[in-house]
Design a protein around this motif. Sequence first.
Motif, PDB file in Angstrom:
ATOM      1  N   TRP A 169     -31.475 -17.375  85.796  1.00  0.00           N
ATOM      2  CA  TRP A 169     -32.601 -17.439  86.718  1.00  0.00           C
ATOM      3  C   TRP A 169     -32.304 -18.518  87.594  1.00  0.00           C
ATOM      4  CZ3 TRP A 169     -34.194 -12.798  86.571  1.00  0.00           C
ATOM      5  CH2 TRP A 169     -34.633 -11.981  85.424  1.00  0.00           C
ATOM      6  N   PRO A 170     -32.948 -18.414  88.741  1.00  0.00           N
ATOM      7  CA  PRO A 170     -33.066 -19.594  89.887  1.00  0.00           C
ATOM      8  C   PRO A 170     -34.034 -20.375  89.383  1.00  0.00           C
ATOM      9  CG  PRO A 170     -33.827 -17.568  90.867  1.00  0.00           C
ATOM     10  CD  PRO A 170     -33.325 -17.192  89.509  1.00  0.00           C
ATOM     11  N   PRO A 171     -34.401 -21.576  89.648  1.00  0.00           N
ATOM     12  CA  PRO A 171     -35.573 -22.186  89.607  1.00  0.00           C
ATOM     13  C   PRO A 171     -36.855 -21.560  90.047  1.00  0.00           C
ATOM     14  CG  PRO A 171     -33.886 -23.828  90.470  1.00  0.00           C
ATOM     15  CD  PRO A 171     -33.270 -22.389  90.677  1.00  0.00           C
ATOM     16  N   LEU A 172     -37.820 -21.570  89.166  1.00  0.00           N
ATOM     17  CA  LEU A 172     -38.897 -20.889  89.570  1.00  0.00           C
ATOM     18  C   LEU A 172     -39.743 -21.189  90.740  1.00  0.00           C
ATOM     19  CD1 LEU A 172     -40.979 -18.529  88.657  1.00  0.00           C
ATOM     20  CD2 LEU A 172     -42.238 -20.220  87.245  1.00  0.00           C
ATOM     21  N   ASP A 173     -39.622 -22.715  90.896  1.00  0.00           N
ATOM     22  CA  ASP A 173     -40.372 -22.999  92.209  1.00  0.00           C
ATOM     23  C   ASP A 173     -39.865 -22.476  93.456  1.00  0.00           C
ATOM     24  OD1 ASP A 173     -42.177 -24.405  90.869  1.00  0.00           O
ATOM     25  OD2 ASP A 173     -41.476 -26.440  91.308  1.00  0.00           O
ATOM     26  N   ASP A 174     -38.404 -22.273  93.382  1.00  0.00           N
ATOM     27  CA  ASP A 174     -37.626 -21.992  94.606  1.00  0.00           C
ATOM     28  C   ASP A 174     -37.848 -20.425  94.894  1.00  0.00           C
ATOM     29  OD1 ASP A 174     -36.423 -24.315  94.804  1.00  0.00           O
ATOM     30  OD2 ASP A 174     -34.532 -23.706  94.163  1.00  0.00           O
ATOM     31  N   GLN A 175     -38.075 -19.442  93.659  1.00  0.00           N
ATOM     32  CA  GLN A 175     -38.536 -18.320  93.631  1.00  0.00           C
ATOM     33  C   GLN A 175     -39.685 -18.115  94.395  1.00  0.00           C
ATOM     34  OE1 GLN A 175     -37.760 -16.152  90.108  1.00  0.00           O
ATOM     35  NE2 GLN A 175     -37.103 -14.188  91.145  1.00  0.00           N
ATOM     36  N   ILE A 176     -40.717 -18.892  93.747  1.00  0.00           N
ATOM     37  CA  ILE A 176     -42.055 -19.063  94.286  1.00  0.00           C
ATOM     38  C   ILE A 176     -42.154 -19.252  95.835  1.00  0.00           C
ATOM     39  CG2 ILE A 176     -44.448 -20.204  94.202  1.00  0.00           C
ATOM     40  CD1 ILE A 176     -43.917 -20.434  91.148  1.00  0.00           C
ATOM     41  N   GLU A 177     -41.397 -20.104  96.371  1.00  0.00           N
ATOM     42  CA  GLU A 177     -41.434 -20.433  97.629  1.00  0.00           C
ATOM     43  C   GLU A 177     -40.883 -19.299  98.593  1.00  0.00           C
ATOM     44  OE1 GLU A 177     -42.416 -23.106 100.470  1.00  0.00           O
ATOM     45  OE2 GLU A 177     -42.570 -23.253  98.571  1.00  0.00           O
ATOM     46  N   ARG A 178     -40.087 -18.444  97.984  1.00  0.00           N
ATOM     47  CA  ARG A 178     -39.646 -17.098  98.582  1.00  0.00           C
ATOM     48  C   ARG A 178     -40.701 -16.166  98.784  1.00  0.00           C
ATOM     49  NH1 ARG A 178     -34.784 -18.806  96.482  1.00  0.00           N
ATOM     50  NH2 ARG A 178     -35.034 -17.553  94.599  1.00  0.00           N
ATOM     51  N   PHE A 179     -41.415 -16.249  97.361  1.00  0.00           N
ATOM     52  CA  PHE A 179     -42.620 -15.115  97.227  1.00  0.00           C
ATOM     53  C   PHE A 179     -43.633 -15.419  98.660  1.00  0.00           C
ATOM     54  CE2 PHE A 179     -41.812 -14.718  92.698  1.00  0.00           C
ATOM     55  CZ  PHE A 179     -40.852 -13.659  92.898  1.00  0.00           C
ATOM     56  N   LEU A 180     -43.998 -16.919  98.572  1.00  0.00           N
ATOM     57  CA  LEU A 180     -44.936 -17.168  99.664  1.00  0.00           C
ATOM     58  C   LEU A 180     -44.611 -16.847 100.975  1.00  0.00           C
ATOM     59  CD1 LEU A 180     -45.703 -20.731  97.988  1.00  0.00           C
ATOM     60  CD2 LEU A 180     -47.333 -18.675  98.106  1.00  0.00           C
ATOM     61  N   GLY A 181     -43.180 -17.199 101.220  1.00  0.00           N
ATOM     62  CA  GLY A 181     -42.879 -16.690 102.737  1.00  0.00           C
ATOM     63  C   GLY A 181     -42.881 -15.328 102.848  1.00  0.00           C
ATOM     64  N   LYS A 182     -42.375 -14.263 101.703  1.00  0.00           N
ATOM     65  CA  LYS A 182     -42.080 -12.963 102.275  1.00  0.00           C
ATOM     66  C   LYS A 182     -43.529 -12.049 101.795  1.00  0.00           C
ATOM     67  CE  LYS A 182     -37.288 -12.932 100.944  1.00  0.00           C
ATOM     68  NZ  LYS A 182     -36.111 -12.729 100.000  1.00  0.00           N
ATOM     69  N   LEU A 183     -44.194 -12.591 101.186  1.00  0.00           N
ATOM     70  CA  LEU A 183     -45.414 -11.756 100.630  1.00  0.00           C
ATOM     71  C   LEU A 183     -46.678 -12.348 101.385  1.00  0.00           C
ATOM     72  CD1 LEU A 183     -44.936 -11.406  96.814  1.00  0.00           C
ATOM     73  CD2 LEU A 183     -44.364  -9.884  98.766  1.00  0.00           C
ATOM     74  N   VAL A 184     -46.810 -13.568 101.603  1.00  0.00           N
ATOM     75  CA  VAL A 184     -47.925 -14.297 102.354  1.00  0.00           C
ATOM     76  C   VAL A 184     -47.790 -14.516 103.599  1.00  0.00           C
ATOM     77  CG1 VAL A 184     -49.834 -15.759 102.350  1.00  0.00           C
ATOM     78  CG2 VAL A 184     -48.637 -15.374  99.988  1.00  0.00           C
ATOM     79  N   GLY A 185     -46.333 -14.941 103.936  1.00  0.00           N
ATOM     80  CA  GLY A 185     -46.099 -15.172 105.446  1.00  0.00           C
ATOM     81  C   GLY A 185     -46.320 -16.645 105.992  1.00  0.00           C
ATOM     82  N   VAL A 186     -46.457 -17.578 104.878  1.00  0.00           N
ATOM     83  CA  VAL A 186     -46.449 -18.898 105.311  1.00  0.00           C
ATOM     84  C   VAL A 186     -45.327 -19.453 105.509  1.00  0.00           C
ATOM     85  CG1 VAL A 186     -48.380 -19.112 103.739  1.00  0.00           C
ATOM     86  CG2 VAL A 186     -46.342 -19.749 102.802  1.00  0.00           C
ATOM     87  N   ALA A 187     -45.266 -20.544 106.345  1.00  0.00           N
ATOM     88  CA  ALA A 187     -44.173 -21.497 106.756  1.00  0.00           C
ATOM     89  C   ALA A 187     -43.337 -22.068 105.312  1.00  0.00           C
ATOM     90  CB  ALA A 187     -44.172 -22.451 107.695  1.00  0.00           C
ATOM     91  N   PRO A 188     -42.091 -22.077 105.304  1.00  0.00           N
ATOM     92  CA  PRO A 188     -41.311 -22.664 103.996  1.00  0.00           C
ATOM     93  C   PRO A 188     -41.522 -24.065 104.089  1.00  0.00           C
ATOM     94  CG  PRO A 188     -39.785 -22.106 105.890  1.00  0.00           C
ATOM     95  CD  PRO A 188     -41.072 -21.469 106.392  1.00  0.00           C
ATOM     96  N   MET A 189     -41.722 -24.759 102.768  1.00  0.00           N
ATOM     97  CA  MET A 189     -41.817 -26.033 102.663  1.00  0.00           C
ATOM     98  C   MET A 189     -40.794 -27.002 103.187  1.00  0.00           C
ATOM     99  SD  MET A 189     -42.046 -28.271  98.845  1.00  0.00           S
ATOM    100  CE  MET A 189     -43.601 -27.781  98.718  1.00  0.00           C
ATOM    101  N   ARG A 190     -41.159 -27.864 103.928  1.00  0.00           N
ATOM    102  CA  ARG A 190     -40.113 -28.669 104.685  1.00  0.00           C
ATOM    103  C   ARG A 190     -38.921 -29.226 103.800  1.00  0.00           C
ATOM    104  NH1 ARG A 190     -44.861 -30.427 106.751  1.00  0.00           N
ATOM    105  NH2 ARG A 190     -44.375 -32.537 105.494  1.00  0.00           N
ATOM    106  N   LYS A 191     -37.818 -29.590 103.956  1.00  0.00           N
ATOM    107  CA  LYS A 191     -36.891 -29.867 103.108  1.00  0.00           C
ATOM    108  C   LYS A 191     -37.114 -31.312 102.614  1.00  0.00           C
ATOM    109  CE  LYS A 191     -32.912 -27.311 104.813  1.00  0.00           C
ATOM    110  NZ  LYS A 191     -31.614 -27.356 105.282  1.00  0.00           N
ATOM    111  N   SER A 192     -37.599 -32.300 103.382  1.00  0.00           N
ATOM    112  CA  SER A 192     -38.172 -33.642 102.885  1.00  0.00           C
ATOM    113  C   SER A 192     -38.976 -33.700 101.679  1.00  0.00           C
ATOM    114  CB  SER A 192     -38.427 -34.275 104.220  1.00  0.00           C
ATOM    115  OG  SER A 192     -39.796 -33.847 104.779  1.00  0.00           O
TER     116      SER A 192
END
Length: 216
Positions: free
Chosen positions: A188-211
Motif C-alpha cells: 500500500w502507498p502511504p495513507l496520507d498520500d492516498q488521502i491527498e489524492r482523495f481530497l483532490g479528486k473527490l473534493v476538488g481542493v488544491a494539492p498540498m504544497r511540496k514544501s
Amino acid sequence: MKADSTTPPSMTQRGRNPRGQGGRLREEIVAAAIGLLDTLGDDQALSMRAVSREIGSAATSVYLHFADRDALVLAALQQYHADLVRAIDAAEAASDDPVDKLRARIRVLGAWAQRHPGLYKVLHESTLNQRTAMPFKQQLTERTVAVIQRCMDAGLAPDDDAHSVALDLRAAVHGAVSMRLNQPDQPWPPLDDQIERFLGKLVGVAPMRKSAKRAR
C-alpha cells in the motif's frame, strides 16, 4: 484474597468502591473493554468475565453496570468514538484555513484507525454494528460536511452538494483503511498520500504544497 508479589495486576482482587464512586468502576469497566476490543477486533470474542478479570473484580460487578455484552460493547465504542472526535476537533482547530482543517480531520481519522485496528473493525464491521443503531457516528459525518461546505463557500473547492461529497470521501477513506487492515501484506502507498489524492479528486481542493509536505 490478598495478592502476593507474583499476582499480575489485572488479576488482583479489586476493593469495593467507596460510597458514591460507582461511576469510577463503570469507567474502569469501559476502559478495560476498549483495550480488549482493540486486541480482539471482534465483539463476539469479548466476554464479561474477561473484562472482570482485567479490572480485578467479580463478574457480577460488571453486570451491575451493563445488562449484557452488547450494552458494554456499545458503551465502549461510544467512548472510543468520543475520544476520536476530540482528537479530530483538536487537529482541525490548529489551522484557520478550511482546506487544512479538512485535511487534518481526514488524516487524524486515518491515523486513529491504523493505531486502533481492532476498535475500528468493531466500530464499522462488527455484528453489533449490523444489529444496533449507533447515532453518535453521525457526529463525524456532520462535522466533515460542515468543513467541506466551508471550503466551497471560500471558493477553495467547486460548488457541489457537500453532503454527497462528504459521503464519497468517507467511502474512499474507510475503504482505504479497511483494505490495509484486512490485506496488510499488499504494497500500500502511504495513507496520507492516498488521502491527498482523495481530497483532490473527490473534493476538488488544491494539492498540498511540496514544501508543506516536507515539513510534516
